[in-house]
Write a protein that holds these residues in place. Structure first.
Motif, PDB file in Angstrom:
ATOM      1  N   SER A  90     110.004 -26.008  65.543  1.00  0.00           N
ATOM      2  CA  SER A  90     110.808 -25.300  64.545  1.00  0.00           C
ATOM      3  C   SER A  90     109.956 -24.504  63.571  1.00  0.00           C
ATOM      4  CB  SER A  90     111.669 -26.309  63.774  1.00  0.00           C
ATOM      5  OG  SER A  90     110.858 -27.253  63.083  1.00  0.00           O
ATOM      6  N   CYS A  91     108.907 -25.114  63.044  1.00  0.00           N
ATOM      7  CA  CYS A  91     108.120 -24.447  62.002  1.00  0.00           C
ATOM      8  C   CYS A  91     107.333 -23.254  62.545  1.00  0.00           C
ATOM      9  CB  CYS A  91     107.178 -25.443  61.341  1.00  0.00           C
ATOM     10  SG  CYS A  91     108.028 -26.750  60.437  1.00  0.00           S
ATOM     11  N   SER A  92     106.829 -23.363  63.764  1.00  0.00           N
ATOM     12  CA  SER A  92     106.099 -22.229  64.338  1.00  0.00           C
ATOM     13  C   SER A  92     107.039 -21.057  64.605  1.00  0.00           C
ATOM     14  CB  SER A  92     105.402 -22.648  65.628  1.00  0.00           C
ATOM     15  OG  SER A  92     106.342 -23.061  66.606  1.00  0.00           O
ATOM     16  N   LEU A  93     108.258 -21.344  65.062  1.00  0.00           N
ATOM     17  CA  LEU A  93     109.220 -20.282  65.341  1.00  0.00           C
ATOM     18  C   LEU A  93     109.695 -19.613  64.052  1.00  0.00           C
ATOM     19  CD1 LEU A  93     110.751 -18.886  67.630  1.00  0.00           C
ATOM     20  CD2 LEU A  93     112.577 -20.569  67.332  1.00  0.00           C
ATOM     21  N   ILE A  94     109.979 -20.406  63.031  1.00  0.00           N
ATOM     22  CA  ILE A  94     110.414 -19.849  61.751  1.00  0.00           C
ATOM     23  C   ILE A  94     109.294 -19.053  61.102  1.00  0.00           C
ATOM     24  CG2 ILE A  94     111.208 -20.438  59.428  1.00  0.00           C
ATOM     25  CD1 ILE A  94     112.548 -22.911  60.679  1.00  0.00           C
ATOM     26  N   ALA A  95     108.078 -19.592  61.157  1.00  0.00           N
ATOM     27  CA  ALA A  95     106.937 -18.875  60.587  1.00  0.00           C
ATOM     28  C   ALA A  95     106.708 -17.546  61.297  1.00  0.00           C
ATOM     29  CB  ALA A  95     105.685 -19.742  60.672  1.00  0.00           C
ATOM     30  N   TYR A  96     106.889 -17.522  62.610  1.00  0.00           N
ATOM     31  CA  TYR A  96     106.746 -16.265  63.360  1.00  0.00           C
ATOM     32  C   TYR A  96     107.785 -15.243  62.916  1.00  0.00           C
ATOM     33  CZ  TYR A  96     107.013 -12.969  67.230  1.00  0.00           C
ATOM     34  OH  TYR A  96     107.055 -11.818  67.986  1.00  0.00           O
ATOM     35  N   GLY A  97     108.999 -15.707  62.667  1.00  0.00           N
ATOM     36  CA  GLY A  97     110.042 -14.792  62.188  1.00  0.00           C
ATOM     37  C   GLY A  97     109.695 -14.178  60.850  1.00  0.00           C
ATOM     38  N   PHE A  98     109.198 -14.984  59.925  1.00  0.00           N
ATOM     39  CA  PHE A  98     108.825 -14.451  58.609  1.00  0.00           C
ATOM     40  C   PHE A  98     107.575 -13.579  58.686  1.00  0.00           C
ATOM     41  CE2 PHE A  98     111.284 -18.091  56.723  1.00  0.00           C
ATOM     42  CZ  PHE A  98     112.191 -17.299  56.027  1.00  0.00           C
ATOM     43  N   ALA A  99     106.679 -13.877  59.602  1.00  0.00           N
ATOM     44  CA  ALA A  99     105.413 -13.152  59.669  1.00  0.00           C
ATOM     45  C   ALA A  99     105.531 -11.828  60.408  1.00  0.00           C
ATOM     46  CB  ALA A  99     104.353 -14.022  60.343  1.00  0.00           C
ATOM     47  N   ARG A 100     106.407 -11.743  61.407  1.00  0.00           N
ATOM     48  CA  ARG A 100     106.396 -10.584  62.292  1.00  0.00           C
ATOM     49  C   ARG A 100     107.707  -9.809  62.361  1.00  0.00           C
ATOM     50  NH1 ARG A 100     101.416 -10.992  62.162  1.00  0.00           N
ATOM     51  NH2 ARG A 100     100.086 -10.856  64.023  1.00  0.00           N
ATOM     52  N   ILE A 101     108.825 -10.409  62.004  1.00  0.00           N
ATOM     53  CA  ILE A 101     110.123  -9.759  62.180  1.00  0.00           C
ATOM     54  C   ILE A 101     110.648  -9.281  60.828  1.00  0.00           C
ATOM     55  CG2 ILE A 101     112.491 -10.052  62.990  1.00  0.00           C
ATOM     56  CD1 ILE A 101     111.467 -12.212  64.876  1.00  0.00           C
ATOM     57  N   LYS A 102     111.127  -8.041  60.804  1.00  0.00           N
ATOM     58  CA  LYS A 102     111.727  -7.477  59.593  1.00  0.00           C
ATOM     59  C   LYS A 102     113.241  -7.668  59.650  1.00  0.00           C
ATOM     60  CE  LYS A 102     108.159  -3.933  58.959  1.00  0.00           C
ATOM     61  NZ  LYS A 102     107.884  -2.471  58.826  1.00  0.00           N
ATOM     62  N   PHE A 103     113.803  -8.223  58.588  1.00  0.00           N
ATOM     63  CA  PHE A 103     115.250  -8.400  58.512  1.00  0.00           C
ATOM     64  C   PHE A 103     115.667  -8.368  57.050  1.00  0.00           C
ATOM     65  CE2 PHE A 103     113.130 -12.499  58.806  1.00  0.00           C
ATOM     66  CZ  PHE A 103     113.656 -13.208  57.744  1.00  0.00           C
ATOM     67  N   ARG A 104     116.933  -8.197  56.828  1.00  0.00           N
ATOM     68  CA  ARG A 104     117.459  -8.048  55.467  1.00  0.00           C
ATOM     69  C   ARG A 104     117.284  -9.347  54.674  1.00  0.00           C
ATOM     70  NH1 ARG A 104     123.359  -5.580  55.223  1.00  0.00           N
ATOM     71  NH2 ARG A 104     122.732  -5.572  53.028  1.00  0.00           N
ATOM     72  N   PHE A 105     116.978  -9.184  53.394  1.00  0.00           N
ATOM     73  CA  PHE A 105     116.816 -10.305  52.463  1.00  0.00           C
ATOM     74  C   PHE A 105     115.721 -11.273  52.911  1.00  0.00           C
ATOM     75  CE2 PHE A 105     121.431  -9.239  52.441  1.00  0.00           C
ATOM     76  CZ  PHE A 105     121.450  -8.585  51.224  1.00  0.00           C
ATOM     77  N   LYS A 106     114.706 -10.729  53.568  1.00  0.00           N
ATOM     78  CA  LYS A 106     113.627 -11.567  54.077  1.00  0.00           C
ATOM     79  C   LYS A 106     112.919 -12.311  52.949  1.00  0.00           C
ATOM     80  CE  LYS A 106     109.258 -11.132  56.621  1.00  0.00           C
ATOM     81  NZ  LYS A 106     108.408 -10.199  57.406  1.00  0.00           N
ATOM     82  N   ASN A 107     112.585 -11.607  51.878  1.00  0.00           N
ATOM     83  CA  ASN A 107     111.893 -12.238  50.748  1.00  0.00           C
ATOM     84  C   ASN A 107     112.768 -13.289  50.077  1.00  0.00           C
ATOM     85  OD1 ASN A 107     109.604 -10.665  51.156  1.00  0.00           O
ATOM     86  ND2 ASN A 107     110.332  -9.045  49.793  1.00  0.00           N
ATOM     87  N   PHE A 108     114.069 -13.020  50.014  1.00  0.00           N
ATOM     88  CA  PHE A 108     114.987 -13.985  49.407  1.00  0.00           C
ATOM     89  C   PHE A 108     115.016 -15.285  50.198  1.00  0.00           C
ATOM     90  CE2 PHE A 108     119.247 -15.873  49.587  1.00  0.00           C
ATOM     91  CZ  PHE A 108     119.391 -16.269  48.265  1.00  0.00           C
ATOM     92  N   TRP A 109     115.144 -15.168  51.524  1.00  0.00           N
ATOM     93  CA  TRP A 109     115.210 -16.376  52.348  1.00  0.00           C
ATOM     94  C   TRP A 109     113.887 -17.119  52.355  1.00  0.00           C
ATOM     95  CZ3 TRP A 109     119.740 -17.986  52.851  1.00  0.00           C
ATOM     96  CH2 TRP A 109     120.814 -17.138  53.103  1.00  0.00           C
ATOM     97  N   PHE A 110     112.788 -16.371  52.321  1.00  0.00           N
ATOM     98  CA  PHE A 110     111.492 -17.046  52.263  1.00  0.00           C
ATOM     99  C   PHE A 110     111.335 -17.783  50.933  1.00  0.00           C
ATOM    100  CE2 PHE A 110     106.914 -16.985  51.182  1.00  0.00           C
ATOM    101  CZ  PHE A 110     106.458 -17.786  52.209  1.00  0.00           C
TER     102      PHE A 110
END
Length: 279
Positions: A90-110
């Motif tokens: 779970s943590c590697s997949l979520i970290a990959y999403g925050f590190a490499r994928i652009k999506f709306r409200f990314k900073n908010f969810w992080f």
């Protein structure tokens, strides 16, 4: 030359003293595991037993309620194995999403994920217990394992910082070759973050192995107890506590974390020292 050597010698002496202070409780427990139960606190200042009682380990291993400590070790190993697996997936997949994928409200969810680190576990214990009770998960290992498969803020941050040190050009080259996001994640990112993954696995191993409060709350049947909960039952205020047997099982419970540390210690140093460095 003397001015250079003296500070190093003093530094080593200070480190040695701090090490002895840190190790003294462990050495005391190991020594007490070989003493007669009635002499544990009488000879509390002695680290060398006057008589060696090896039968303390045999007596402690027999456990209680017809259950040996082999059952408790097995329960702990199952929970730890599932917890480590859930953390890495779970943590590697979520970290990959925050590190490499652009999506709306990314900073908010992080930011929301990071704020969860400040949330005390005791604050959400009662709501969680009510939910798990209503869905029939109490007296099972599910409350101890399933939430871990949803991610942990600490390990997400650790892996995220490591992934940020990997050049984005590797992703772009893979996309040119026709790789999709999942292929990039499994074939490029994960092999490059092995030190961070091993570090996360080791820390999760330690924390899951030492858990006491959650297993005590959710596991109500003795046959499901973990090692930490089982050792607590040696202390009986209504009768004489078998301290030697309890310390003997405590000594055995230290062996798996120690073995894991010495096998993977180089990954711990590498994973922590390189986390946060920019590529």
């Amino acid at each position: 030359m003397k001015n250079r050597i003296m500070p190093k010698v003093l530094f080593q002496i200070v480190c040695l003293c701090l090490t002895m202070v840190s190790l003294y409780p462990v050495l005391w427990m190991i020594a007490s595991s070989f003493k007669e139960s009635s002499r544990v606190f009488v000879d509390a200042y002695s680290l060398i037993p006057t008589e060696w009682h090896w039968e303390n380990y045999t007596r402690g291993w027999k456990g209680f309620a017809g259950l040996s400590f082999a059952v408790f070790f097995k329960n702990t190993i199952v929970i730890v194995a599932l917890s480590v697996t859930g953390t890495l997936l779970s943590c590697s997949l979520i970290a990959y999403g925050f590190a490499r994928i652009k999506f709306r409200f990314k900073n908010f969810w992080f930011g929301t994920v990071m704020l969860s680190v400040l949330l005390p576990g005791q604050l959400i214990l009662i709501p969680q217990y009510i939910i798990f009770y209503k869905i029939g998960w109490v007296n099972t290992i599910l409350p101890l394992v399933v939430p871990i498969f949803l991610g942990s803020a600490f390990f997400i941050f650790l892996l995220l910082q490591f992934m940020r040190s990997i050049p984005v050009e590797l992703d772009e080259s893979a996309k040119i070759d026709g790789a999709n996001r999942f292929t990039i994640y499994t074939r490029i990112i994960l092999p490059l973050v092995v030190p961070a993954l091993v570090t996360s696995a080791i820390f999760e191993f330690y924390w899951s192995w030492d858990k006491f409060f959650e297993p005590m709350v959710y596991l109500g049947k003795p046959k499901m107890y973990t090692v930490s909960v089982a050792m607590r039952l040696f202390a009986d205020p209504s009768t004489q506590t078998d301290w030697s047997a309890m310390f003997a099982m405590g000594t055995l419970s230290l062996l798996p974390p120690i073995i894991v540390f010495f096998i993977f210690q180089r990954y711990i140093v590498e994973g922590i020292s390189t986390t946060g460095l920019k590529g």
